[in-house]
Structures are given as C-alpha cells and as structure tokens.
Design a protein around this motif. Structure first.
Motif, PDB file in Angstrom:
ATOM      1  N   UNK A 237       0.842  -1.204   0.000  1.00 24.77           N
ATOM      2  CA  UNK A 237       0.000   0.000   0.000  1.00 24.77           C
ATOM      3  C   UNK A 237       0.868   1.242   0.000  1.00 24.77           C
ATOM      4  N   UNK A 238       0.412   2.270  -0.689  1.00 23.36           N
ATOM      5  CA  UNK A 238       1.076   3.570  -0.607  1.00 23.36           C
ATOM      6  C   UNK A 238       0.526   4.384   0.560  1.00 23.36           C
ATOM      7  N   UNK A 239      -0.491   3.860   1.228  1.00 27.25           N
ATOM      8  CA  UNK A 239      -1.003   4.479   2.458  1.00 27.25           C
ATOM      9  C   UNK A 239      -0.328   3.811   3.661  1.00 27.25           C
ATOM     10  N   UNK A 240      -0.733   4.176   4.856  1.00 27.57           N
ATOM     11  CA  UNK A 240      -0.268   3.467   6.044  1.00 27.57           C
ATOM     12  C   UNK A 240      -0.790   2.028   5.995  1.00 27.57           C
TER      13      UNK A 240
ATOM     14  N   UNK B 216       1.650   8.190   5.579  1.00 23.63           N
ATOM     15  CA  UNK B 216       1.472   7.664   4.237  1.00 23.63           C
ATOM     16  C   UNK B 216       2.743   7.852   3.423  1.00 23.63           C
ATOM     17  N   UNK B 217       2.926   7.040   2.402  1.00 24.15           N
ATOM     18  CA  UNK B 217       4.045   7.210   1.492  1.00 24.15           C
ATOM     19  C   UNK B 217       3.832   8.473   0.658  1.00 24.15           C
ATOM     20  N   UNK B 218       4.889   8.941   0.029  1.00 31.54           N
ATOM     21  CA  UNK B 218       4.814  10.163  -0.770  1.00 31.54           C
ATOM     22  C   UNK B 218       3.884   9.969  -1.967  1.00 31.54           C
ATOM     23  N   UNK B 219       3.255  11.067  -2.382  1.00 37.99           N
ATOM     24  CA  UNK B 219       2.581  11.045  -3.669  1.00 37.99           C
ATOM     25  C   UNK B 219       3.616  10.747  -4.750  1.00 37.99           C
ATOM     26  N   UNK B 220       3.183  10.100  -5.815  1.00 33.56           N
ATOM     27  CA  UNK B 220       4.102   9.779  -6.910  1.00 33.56           C
ATOM     28  C   UNK B 220       4.741  11.044  -7.471  1.00 33.56           C
ATOM     29  N   UNK B 221       4.000  12.142  -7.514  1.00 37.19           N
ATOM     30  CA  UNK B 221       4.531  13.398  -8.047  1.00 37.19           C
ATOM     31  C   UNK B 221       5.649  13.965  -7.183  1.00 37.19           C
ATOM     32  N   UNK B 222       5.683  13.583  -5.909  1.00 32.91           N
ATOM     33  CA  UNK B 222       6.666  14.127  -4.971  1.00 32.91           C
ATOM     34  C   UNK B 222       7.724  13.101  -4.572  1.00 32.91           C
ATOM     35  N   UNK B 223       7.604  11.890  -5.100  1.00 35.15           N
ATOM     36  CA  UNK B 223       8.481  10.801  -4.670  1.00 35.15           C
ATOM     37  C   UNK B 223       9.882  10.963  -5.237  1.00 35.15           C
ATOM     38  N   UNK B 224      10.867  10.843  -4.358  1.00 31.89           N
ATOM     39  CA  UNK B 224      12.264  10.827  -4.784  1.00 31.89           C
ATOM     40  C   UNK B 224      12.687   9.363  -4.895  1.00 31.89           C
ATOM     41  N   UNK B 225      13.186   8.968  -6.054  1.00 31.77           N
ATOM     42  CA  UNK B 225      13.476   7.560  -6.316  1.00 31.77           C
ATOM     43  C   UNK B 225      14.378   6.934  -5.269  1.00 31.77           C
ATOM     44  N   UNK B 226      15.324   7.704  -4.779  1.00 28.96           N
ATOM     45  CA  UNK B 226      16.284   7.112  -3.853  1.00 28.96           C
ATOM     46  C   UNK B 226      15.737   6.946  -2.446  1.00 28.96           C
TER      47      UNK B 226
ATOM     48  N   UNK C  40      -3.294   3.886  -2.335  1.00 26.30           N
ATOM     49  CA  UNK C  40      -4.096   4.620  -1.371  1.00 26.30           C
ATOM     50  C   UNK C  40      -4.145   6.112  -1.564  1.00 26.30           C
ATOM     51  N   UNK C  41      -3.129   6.658  -2.230  1.00 26.04           N
ATOM     52  CA  UNK C  41      -3.053   8.105  -2.293  1.00 26.04           C
ATOM     53  C   UNK C  41      -3.851   8.716  -3.443  1.00 26.04           C
ATOM     54  N   UNK C  42      -4.391   7.879  -4.323  1.00 27.29           N
ATOM     55  CA  UNK C  42      -5.378   8.378  -5.283  1.00 27.29           C
ATOM     56  C   UNK C  42      -6.535   8.998  -4.510  1.00 27.29           C
ATOM     57  N   UNK C  43      -6.952   8.307  -3.485  1.00 29.98           N
ATOM     58  CA  UNK C  43      -8.034   8.770  -2.613  1.00 29.98           C
ATOM     59  C   UNK C  43      -7.674  10.077  -1.921  1.00 29.98           C
ATOM     60  N   UNK C  44      -6.456  10.142  -1.376  1.00 21.57           N
ATOM     61  CA  UNK C  44      -6.070  11.312  -0.583  1.00 21.57           C
ATOM     62  C   UNK C  44      -6.002  12.579  -1.433  1.00 21.57           C
TER      63      UNK C  44
ATOM     64  N   UNK D  79      -6.251  17.457  -8.548  1.00 16.61           N
ATOM     65  CA  UNK D  79      -6.351  16.483  -9.627  1.00 16.61           C
ATOM     66  C   UNK D  79      -4.981  16.006 -10.104  1.00 16.61           C
ATOM     67  N   UNK D  80      -3.988  16.877 -10.097  1.00 17.06           N
ATOM     68  CA  UNK D  80      -2.661  16.491 -10.610  1.00 17.06           C
ATOM     69  C   UNK D  80      -2.122  15.277  -9.854  1.00 17.06           C
ATOM     70  N   UNK D  81      -2.129  15.347  -8.525  1.00 14.72           N
ATOM     71  CA  UNK D  81      -1.587  14.230  -7.743  1.00 14.72           C
ATOM     72  C   UNK D  81      -2.515  13.007  -7.793  1.00 14.72           C
ATOM     73  N   UNK D  82      -3.814  13.238  -7.919  1.00 10.36           N
ATOM     74  CA  UNK D  82      -4.738  12.124  -8.100  1.00 10.36           C
ATOM     75  C   UNK D  82      -4.345  11.311  -9.326  1.00 10.36           C
ATOM     76  N   UNK D  83      -4.100  11.990 -10.426  1.00  8.62           N
ATOM     77  CA  UNK D  83      -3.884  11.310 -11.692  1.00  8.62           C
ATOM     78  C   UNK D  83      -2.472  10.765 -11.835  1.00  8.62           C
ATOM     79  N   UNK D  84      -1.487  11.428 -11.237  1.00  7.85           N
ATOM     80  CA  UNK D  84      -0.136  10.860 -11.280  1.00  7.85           C
ATOM     81  C   UNK D  84      -0.076   9.584 -10.451  1.00  7.85           C
ATOM     82  N   UNK D  85      -0.801   9.535  -9.341  1.00  8.70           N
ATOM     83  CA  UNK D  85      -0.864   8.285  -8.581  1.00  8.70           C
ATOM     84  C   UNK D  85      -1.703   7.245  -9.312  1.00  8.70           C
TER      85      UNK D  85
END
Length: 520
Positions: A167-170, A297-307, A337-341, A348-354
């Motif tokens: 899960x990308x949520x808790x 929760x884990x980072x949104x995909x738009x804010x996630x740093x690969x490392x 999980x973060x599509x919901x958040x 909408x940007x973070x919804x759709x990137x997730x």
C-alpha cells in the motif's frame, strides 16, 4: 455433436456478416475495422475454469469510473496522444468487467474500511469498522468478539498459501488493514478507546474489551500466526513507542511502550525502511517481510524521490517475487491509497499521477504472472465527488481548460469555452471541497458569498492547483456511485453485469476452491 454444429454455424454466420460488412461505405474507416477487431477478440475469449493458484487484487482507493476516466486521459496525454482513445493496461478485451455497488449496510456513501472488508469477507459491513458482522457497533469494542468474520487471507493461509499486502497508504489504514484486522473503529491504528470514554486507562479498557487490539498490533500478530508473510507501505509511527525516534527522524505514537518493529524482527522478519534497505531484502520466501517507508502515508508519486522510497510498481514486483516462491500460491492485495487522498484534497494532478503509477503496477503484476493460474482483479473501493464539464473538444488537457470543439478537425480549437459569467472553466472539478468558489461570511455576517475566480491554462495545470468546487468542505467527500471491476485469469468471467461489492470475495473464493467444488 450438437455443440460442434453450433460452433460451425456461429463461425459461418460471423464469416457471412464480415463479408457483408465489406460492402458498407464505412468499411474502410479505422473506427470500423477497430470495432470488428474488438468483436473478434471478445468472440475468441474463452472462460478460464482452472483453479486459481494465486489471487492478486489491485485496489486504487477512490478510483471510481470518473477518476479512472480522468486517469485514462492523463496517461494518454502524457504519452503524446489526445487521451480519449488511450487504453489502460486493464481496459483491453481480454479483461472481463462489471460494475460494482459500493454502499455500506448503513451508509449510501461508503467508507473505505467496510468496502475493503466486503471484498475480504464476502459480506457488507458497517461504516468505519473492519471485518465485523452487522451486529457490531462502530466505535464500541465490546461488540467485536461476537462479530469477528473470517477473512480471505485466513482462508488461503489455511490452504498453505502466502499472503502479502502492498500500500502507498499506512499499512494500518482502512484498505490494507482489511486484509488482516478486525476492529470496531478504523482509526484505532495504535490505541483503542473505551466506549464513551476517550481517555480510558488501559486497565479499564482491558476489563471492557480484553480481546480488543489496535490495528498495528494485529498486523504483527498475523505475521506471528503465519497469516501475513509480507507487508510493504507506510505507517511506521504506529509501530514505535512515543518518544522513540523513527528511522527518518520522526517519532512514534504508541502509548503502550511496545516497539512492534523490534517484535517483528524478533519473530524473524526482515525489515526495510527506504529504497536502499528494500533492495537488500531476501525475496526467497524464507522469512516474513515488514517494510515501512514513511512515518505516515508514502509520498505522492509526483513528490516521490526515487532514492528514498520505491514506487507502487516496484513494491508490487518485490512482493510477487517473494510470494511466488510458495509452490501452493499466494494472495496479494495492492492498494494505491493516495489516489483517494489527492481526491480528498481536490488536487487532480496528484490524483492522476498516482493513478498512472497504479496502472503501471497493474502492468507489472500482469507481466509477472500467468493467466492460467493467477486471477487478477483490478477495482476500487469507492468513487469521489469528482465531476466533468462540457462541451470540450478532443485533446483538451484533462487538468486544464475546456476548449471549444473544432468543427473542421479532430483536435480542439484554440479558444476556451466560456461560462455564463464570462470566464473559462476547467474540464475537471469537484462538487465539494477546499476549492469551493463560496467564501465564508465576514465577521458579523451569516451569508456565504463569492464569485468564481478566473483561471488560466497555466494555473489549472500546475501540480499544486486545487480544482474549483461548489460546496465548501474542509475535505472533499466520497460519493456513492458505482465503481468498475476488471479481471482476468481463472473464473474472471464471473464478473458480469452489476454486482454487490461483497461478490468480489465470492469470485476469489470460488476460484481458489474450484477443485473442491468439482469434487463435490
């Protein structure tokens, strides 16, 4: 003999129809030939009645039909297309599909806890509780013991299959918790409150509800019992005592002084907290895996740093690699999980990137498994109050303004549509949320006022833009409309028509016990 004759007749009929189609003036159109191809692909599809060795359920939280539509356009446009004709990995004819009714037994608009619980137990449940029968009362731990339900994880664990959660949520959040937890309140992630007394002492609570445990504790209990073999996601703070520093400098929240991470390690579990430590995990099935990549929760995909932390697709790949070492098979639930958040935030940007990251996880799961023995289910627990404006020309950026339809071309004109207030509007918006165009009354007043602010294409497509909404709310809400379910593999053809959400469990259960049913 009759079946052979029928098949021959159908084939002849199809052949004659195809010959007649070639005489139609539209027969050379790409739309026409694509339609013929789709029909043939559906005709060629044969029900798979093998017993499922593995079951993978991928849930994009809050990804109803509308949010999925927006994700489809977003991914297609990111790849350089117009978007509307894009096909997500689970939208091809080889996938069976149905609509799913998501209401809870006491709520028209559902909550994630009982919707996920319905998929994991086969019965609908009460708002805000997890895996308890309909006589349980939300927030009352005294009603837990008599209402605990058996989960799909427990059933397949009894068949010597492995069980994993991503899960990308808790991991203690509603959807992942429904794989293993049974609780009268979804927010009891690291503590439980006595009925009617928020500040109850532990001793008093113990007398009232001696068998009641917080959700994080239930996860480690499930690992110890051998029910859960792998868990990857966020929520580190709920596993560490108050005053104890977490791996990335945060602080635990547990008031009971228990360090559940250390307990898991004492049980033989491997532990990871970032990408580097995740890459060091031994994925041979020899020991349980607990990976907690964020305090919350884990980072949104738009804010996630690969490392820093892996993507949902990377976690899915690791989970399948580890679980597939069990010759008896496995059950894996993957939640975006973060599509919901992001929907709750009206962003909408973070919804759709997730959503796009989730689609990639589906692709990975499909590529790593065999349709012959693996049932893959893609669905959502509920939808949101997302809405779409019209009349937009083809290729209007799903995040941006609604442009006029071009009368002599395919792509939209360069002129945005204007509302009656003389201002442009975006393709996507919300019925409620923090982006409400209404403003709070000034001091001494009691009337909400306001007018719709102007918005440019640059504004609307910014990753931090909050979509315009109507009703003012501190957090945008779920909605009660149907979601879709897509499936392939053993008994995927049972997904058809419009179904109650708890039927998802029954398809999974039938798929893994098909041999037993045939023997009877």
């Amino acid at each position: 003999m009759k079946k052979t004759a029928l098949v021959s007749t159908l084939a002849l009929t199809a052949s004659m129809a195809a010959a007649q189609d070639q005489d139609l003036p539209q027969a050379s159109s790409e739309w026409f030939t694509a339609g013929q191809t789709t029909i043939q692909e559906i005709l060629d599809r044969q029900p798979n009645t093998n017993t499922a060795r593995n079951v993978i359920v991928l849930v994009a939280d809050g990804n109803g039909v509308g949010t999925n539509y927006a994700t489809r356009l977003f991914v297609g446009q990111q790849e350089g297309g117009l978007g509307e004709d894009h096909v997500l990995p689970y939208e091809t004819p080889e996938w069976y599909s149905a609509l799913v009714k998501t209401y809870n037994i006491n709520a028209q608009t559902p909550d994630s806890a009982p919707t996920a619980g319905a998929m994991n137990t086969g019965v609908k449940q009460r708002f805000n509780l997890i895996n308890l029968g309909e006589d349980a009362v939300t927030g009352d731990c005294r009603t837990e013991d008599a209402n605990k339900l058996t989960t799909f994880a427990e059933i397949v664990s009894g068949m010597d299959k492995s069980v994993g959660i991503v899960s990308t949520a808790r991991l203690t959040h509603a959807t992942p918790a429904a794989v293993y937890a049974k609780t009268a309140y979804r927010n009891w992630e690291d503590a439980i409150e006595a009925p009617g007394d928020e500040g109850a002492e532990a001793a008093e609570l113990g007398e009232l509800c001696p068998n009641s445990k917080d959700i994080a504790t239930q996860l480690i209990d499930a690992m110890e019992a051998g029910t859960i073999d792998l868990a990857m996601g966020g929520g580190r703070r709920h596993f560490v005592p108050e005053g104890t520093e977490t791996d990335e400098g945060g602080e635990g929240r547990r008031a009971d002084g228990t360090n559940l991470i250390e307990r898991a390690q004492d049980l033989g579990a491997q532990y990871a907290w970032d990408t580097a430590t995740a890459q060091e995990l031994t994925l041979d099935g020899s020991s349980p895996i607990l990976a907690l990549f964020e305090d919350s929760h884990m980072e949104y995909e738009a804010d996630r740093a690969d490392e820093e932390e892996p993507s949902i697709a990377e976690m899915t790949r690791m989970a399948i690699e580890a679980l597939s070492t069990n010759e008896n098979g496995y059950y894996l639930e993957v939640e975006a999980g973060r599509v919901d958040h992001a929907n709750h935030d009206g962003n909408a940007y973070r919804t759709l990137t997730d959503g796009a990251a989730f689609a990639e996880a589906v692709r990975v799961a499909d590529e790593m498994t065999d349709d012959e023995d693996t049932l893959i289910i893609v669905t959502a627990d509920h939808e949101h109050a997302i809405a779409f404006n019209g009349y937009c020309g083809r290729g209007s950026d799903i995040l941006g303004l609604c442009y006029e339809v071009s009368n002599d071309g395919i792509e939209h004109s360069d002129q945005p549509n204007m509302a009656a207030d003389g201002k442009p509007y975006t393709v996507l918006g919300y019925l409620n949320g923090t982006g409400s165009v209404l403003k709070e009354p000034t001091e001494g007043g009691n009337e909400w006022t306001g007018s719709r602010p102007d918005v440019s294409q640059e504004d609307a497509t910014d990753m931090d833009y909050i979509q315009q909404a109507l009703i003012p709310m501190s957090s945008e809400t779920h909605s009660g409309e149907d979601v879709a379910v897509y499936a392939k593999g053993p008994y995927a053809h049972l997904f058809d028509g419009t179904l109650e959400q708890n039927v998802i469990f029954h398809v999974m259960h039938h798929a893994v016990t098909a041999d037993d049913a045939a023997a009877e």
